[in-house]
Design an enzyme around this catalytic site. Sequence first.
Site, mmCIF file in Angstrom:
data_model
loop_
_atom_site.group_PDB
_atom_site.id
_atom_site.type_symbol
_atom_site.label_atom_id
_atom_site.label_comp_id
_atom_site.label_asym_id
_atom_site.label_seq_id
_atom_site.Cartn_x
_atom_site.Cartn_y
_atom_site.Cartn_z
ATOM 1 N N ASN A 18 2.060 59.893 2.180
ATOM 2 C CA ASN A 18 1.982 61.116 1.378
ATOM 3 C C ASN A 18 2.605 62.246 2.208
ATOM 4 O O ASN A 18 2.761 62.109 3.418
ATOM 5 C CB ASN A 18 0.526 61.401 0.965
ATOM 6 C CG ASN A 18 -0.347 61.802 2.144
ATOM 7 O OD1 ASN A 18 0.014 62.673 2.940
ATOM 8 N ND2 ASN A 18 -1.501 61.171 2.271
ATOM 9 N N ASP A 56 -8.480 63.977 -7.023
ATOM 10 C CA ASP A 56 -9.527 64.701 -6.286
ATOM 11 C C ASP A 56 -8.964 65.720 -5.294
ATOM 12 O O ASP A 56 -9.718 66.462 -4.678
ATOM 13 C CB ASP A 56 -10.500 63.732 -5.600
ATOM 14 C CG ASP A 56 -9.866 62.942 -4.455
ATOM 15 O OD1 ASP A 56 -8.681 63.159 -4.146
ATOM 16 O OD2 ASP A 56 -10.575 62.093 -3.873
ATOM 17 N N ASN A 93 33.717 75.927 6.102
ATOM 18 C CA ASN A 93 34.283 77.263 6.216
ATOM 19 C C ASN A 93 33.955 78.128 4.998
ATOM 20 O O ASN A 93 34.020 79.334 5.056
ATOM 21 C CB ASN A 93 35.791 77.197 6.460
ATOM 22 C CG ASN A 93 36.481 76.350 5.411
ATOM 23 O OD1 ASN A 93 35.931 76.104 4.345
ATOM 24 N ND2 ASN A 93 37.685 75.902 5.718
ATOM 25 N N ASN A 96 -11.091 56.035 -2.157
ATOM 26 C CA ASN A 96 -9.969 55.328 -2.760
ATOM 27 C C ASN A 96 -10.171 53.834 -2.932
ATOM 28 O O ASN A 96 -9.373 53.166 -3.563
ATOM 29 C CB ASN A 96 -8.700 55.549 -1.925
ATOM 30 C CG ASN A 96 -8.436 57.007 -1.695
ATOM 31 O OD1 ASN A 96 -8.188 57.439 -0.582
ATOM 32 N ND2 ASN A 96 -8.541 57.787 -2.755
ATOM 33 N N ARG A 154 -0.140 57.868 -7.682
ATOM 34 C CA ARG A 154 -0.711 56.653 -7.117
ATOM 35 C C ARG A 154 -1.254 55.698 -8.190
ATOM 36 O O ARG A 154 -1.081 54.498 -8.102
ATOM 37 C CB ARG A 154 -1.841 57.010 -6.162
ATOM 38 C CG ARG A 154 -1.409 57.803 -4.933
ATOM 39 C CD ARG A 154 -0.669 56.919 -3.953
ATOM 40 N NE ARG A 154 -0.382 57.611 -2.710
ATOM 41 C CZ ARG A 154 -1.191 57.644 -1.653
ATOM 42 N NH1 ARG A 154 -2.352 57.032 -1.687
ATOM 43 N NH2 ARG A 154 -0.831 58.285 -0.563
ATOM 44 N N CYS A 207 -12.495 62.965 -0.267
ATOM 45 C CA CYS A 207 -11.832 61.695 0.042
ATOM 46 C C CYS A 207 -12.680 60.829 0.966
ATOM 47 O O CYS A 207 -12.540 59.608 0.977
ATOM 48 C CB CYS A 207 -10.504 61.939 0.732
ATOM 49 S SG CYS A 207 -9.428 63.068 -0.111
ATOM 50 N N ALA A 232 -3.877 63.617 7.471
ATOM 51 C CA ALA A 232 -3.571 62.389 6.723
ATOM 52 C C ALA A 232 -3.614 62.638 5.225
ATOM 53 O O ALA A 232 -3.442 61.720 4.429
ATOM 54 C CB ALA A 232 -4.565 61.295 7.075
ATOM 55 N N HIS A 245 -3.603 62.599 -5.454
ATOM 56 C CA HIS A 245 -4.807 62.049 -6.073
ATOM 57 C C HIS A 245 -5.465 63.173 -6.870
ATOM 58 O O HIS A 245 -5.442 64.328 -6.439
ATOM 59 C CB HIS A 245 -5.823 61.591 -5.012
ATOM 60 C CG HIS A 245 -5.532 60.255 -4.411
ATOM 61 N ND1 HIS A 245 -5.777 59.980 -3.080
ATOM 62 C CD2 HIS A 245 -5.048 59.108 -4.950
ATOM 63 C CE1 HIS A 245 -5.448 58.715 -2.832
ATOM 64 N NE2 HIS A 245 -5.002 58.168 -3.935
ATOM 65 N N ARG A 287 -2.603 50.172 2.737
ATOM 66 C CA ARG A 287 -4.025 50.360 2.438
ATOM 67 C C ARG A 287 -4.641 49.181 1.694
ATOM 68 O O ARG A 287 -5.857 49.128 1.500
ATOM 69 C CB ARG A 287 -4.237 51.669 1.658
ATOM 70 C CG ARG A 287 -3.894 52.901 2.479
ATOM 71 C CD ARG A 287 -4.567 54.149 1.968
ATOM 72 N NE ARG A 287 -6.024 54.079 2.058
ATOM 73 C CZ ARG A 287 -6.847 55.009 1.583
ATOM 74 N NH1 ARG A 287 -6.362 56.076 0.983
ATOM 75 N NH2 ARG A 287 -8.154 54.870 1.697
HETATM 76 N N1 ARG Z 1 -3.832 58.870 3.933
HETATM 77 C C1 ARG Z 1 -4.574 58.560 2.762
HETATM 78 C C2 ARG Z 1 -3.626 58.166 1.635
HETATM 79 O O1 ARG Z 1 -2.563 58.725 1.535
HETATM 80 C C3 ARG Z 1 -5.419 59.711 2.379
HETATM 81 C C4 ARG Z 1 -6.323 59.469 1.234
HETATM 82 C C5 ARG Z 1 -7.055 60.669 0.782
HETATM 83 N N2 ARG Z 1 -7.999 60.344 -0.208
HETATM 84 C C6 ARG Z 1 -8.206 60.997 -1.344
HETATM 85 N N3 ARG Z 1 -9.159 60.625 -2.130
HETATM 86 N N4 ARG Z 1 -7.409 61.946 -1.774
HETATM 87 O O2 ARG Z 1 -3.899 57.289 0.857
#
Ligand code: ARG
Length: 639
Positions: free
Chosen positions: A14, A162, A516, A63, A131, A256, A250, A160, A82
């Site tokens: 991200n 959230d 130029n 997540n 996502r 999160c 992150a 996301h 992930r």
């Molecule tokens: N680095 C993680 C990702 O990109 C961060 C997740 C953050 N979680 C959230 N619920 N927004 O997946």
Amino acid sequence: MCPPRFYRVAYVINPWMEGNIGRTDGAVATQQWERLRAELARRAAIEYAEPAEGLPDMPFTANAGLVHDGTFIPARFRFPQRQPEVPRLTSWFGERGYRVVSLPSGGTFEGEGDALFQPGVPLLWGGYGVRTSLQAHRDLSELLDIEVIPLRLVDERFYHLDTCFCPLPGGRVVYYPDAFDHDSLETIRVRVPAEQRCEVDATDALHFACNAVVVGDAYVTNFASPALQERLAGWGFQTVVCPLTEFILAGGAAKCLVLQLTHPGARRPAAAPRRPSAVRERMVEIQGDLLDTGLMNTLLDCITEGGGSFEIEAFQAGLRHDQASLARVRVVAPAPERLETILTRLVQMGARVAEEDRDARLEAVTRSGVAPRDFYSTTIYPTEVRVGGRWVRVTGQRMDAVVVVDGRTDPPRASCRLLRALTVGDRVVCGIEGVRIHPTHVPAAGETFGFMTADTSSERRVELAVDRIAWEMRRVRDRGGKIVVVGGPVVIHTGGGPHLARLVRRSYVQALLAGNGLAAHDIEQALFGTSLGVDLKRGINVQGGHRNHLYAINLVRGSGGIRQAVERGLIREGILYEARRAAPGRRARGARAPVHSSSRAPRWRALRGSFPRASPGPRRTAPPDANPFPQPARMTSAR
Ligand code: ARG
């Protein structure tokens, strides 16, 4: 929650993670997480999942899936980095007696990050577009038997739901409007009355103020502006600020780091009406030069820009230049009307709605000069309509007309007709079934048929892009990075010169790559206030102004180069002037005075060689009716 023992930024999935690999401080992260944990533990029971080495994002438990009424629905992560988190969390839930049910279709799903319950009611807000897929929300609605409202995310920084949306008890929501597309904002505004909505600004949003855990009357967050805190207080919530800056590296914060295990009131009461999902899908097929003409890209863009998602079911590439390619694409849209809008555009590109060999739907005109509500509106391309099982070529093809079918003849006839020429009883093609088009050239998004269909106006899009770039530049500068600008003459033509110059002066730019063109225009502007002879302040062509361009070039040539012209004090403002002033060699001499400071002038003037100086002074102060460009004349006479 999951302790951040192995937390760090190890990859980039991200925009927040960009430039942050290896920059997290484990000790600080642990402290911040502990503090959040303690605040939550005072208000709720917490259970913990074991972290795992090699899964640095695992502390972002939101997540891993979604819990509803004793059922755990595991995530299907978009990025492979992930994905291994899922089996671990799934066993965790399995061992504790939760029913584990996976989503049936193949779409991605990132758990509670993109699926937020409205507290106390059987309603789920579903984020999609970055996502999570739209299909996931349709499946969730069926699986949980509750209403799911899909909201489309359009800014990758708010990837996301959230990160930009927080539902609160009492039917309230806190959210950042710019993270959503136009239709989703409309949906929020229709569903939530104004006094229950709190729209936050960019400062709050970019500090993850919406990414809050709501427990009892506490709003636990990384940050909340005084204005937001006041609004929340008015609603009876107390803001608890827990700094989580290490996690923002992150792209995550309070919400999160938490996956909620219970959602009181989220089950649909038996007496309440069922709310089937509004998400709809259709299969389309398209055949042609899909790759070399870029048609495939245009088609997919059209689906996403229309607020939909797609899955390519089959793709058969034409292997030789004379062979067409064939694609079968599943189009998913958040509501029936939006599917119809997308399909109409796809049909106009030459796609056909598959699984469907139905006749075109005909409706009779009941008032002359007025078509039935959902009439098919024509394009310039050759069109056929299906009547009585036969494809009939439409005659008199033109744009912005309707197709009238005369079924009494054999074969049936179909022709284009203007709205005003319709008479009572004419049978008009409606919808898109049984219509096929043979485009000869399909305009890319933004060309002809794309015009005025975008969600945002072009001005708005520019503004968003600028906002995004500014955000990134600040981030790069804050971490001591370097910024390279690649610019063309348009920077000057559009009046951006002084702004770019200021960015260079304030050390937001460490390198400038340009041809130029930019240099000549910039210097012309610095000397004469024109760009290719156009007065940049007044936007008009000045007589003989084009000569200024050549005078500028000639002046530089006469000095031996731009550097020398700046050092001699001939060029005293502009992008290249600032770039030269900021160059490492210059800075060592401490020459970082403000541009127009007189203290600098004498030393520079002393450097002046035989070449005459084009003073920018008179231009700035000259009355409007005076010749605004006396310099070239003076330059020549001074020789
Ligand atoms: N680095 C993680 C990702 O990109 C961060 C997740 C953050 N979680 C959230 N619920 N927004 O997946």
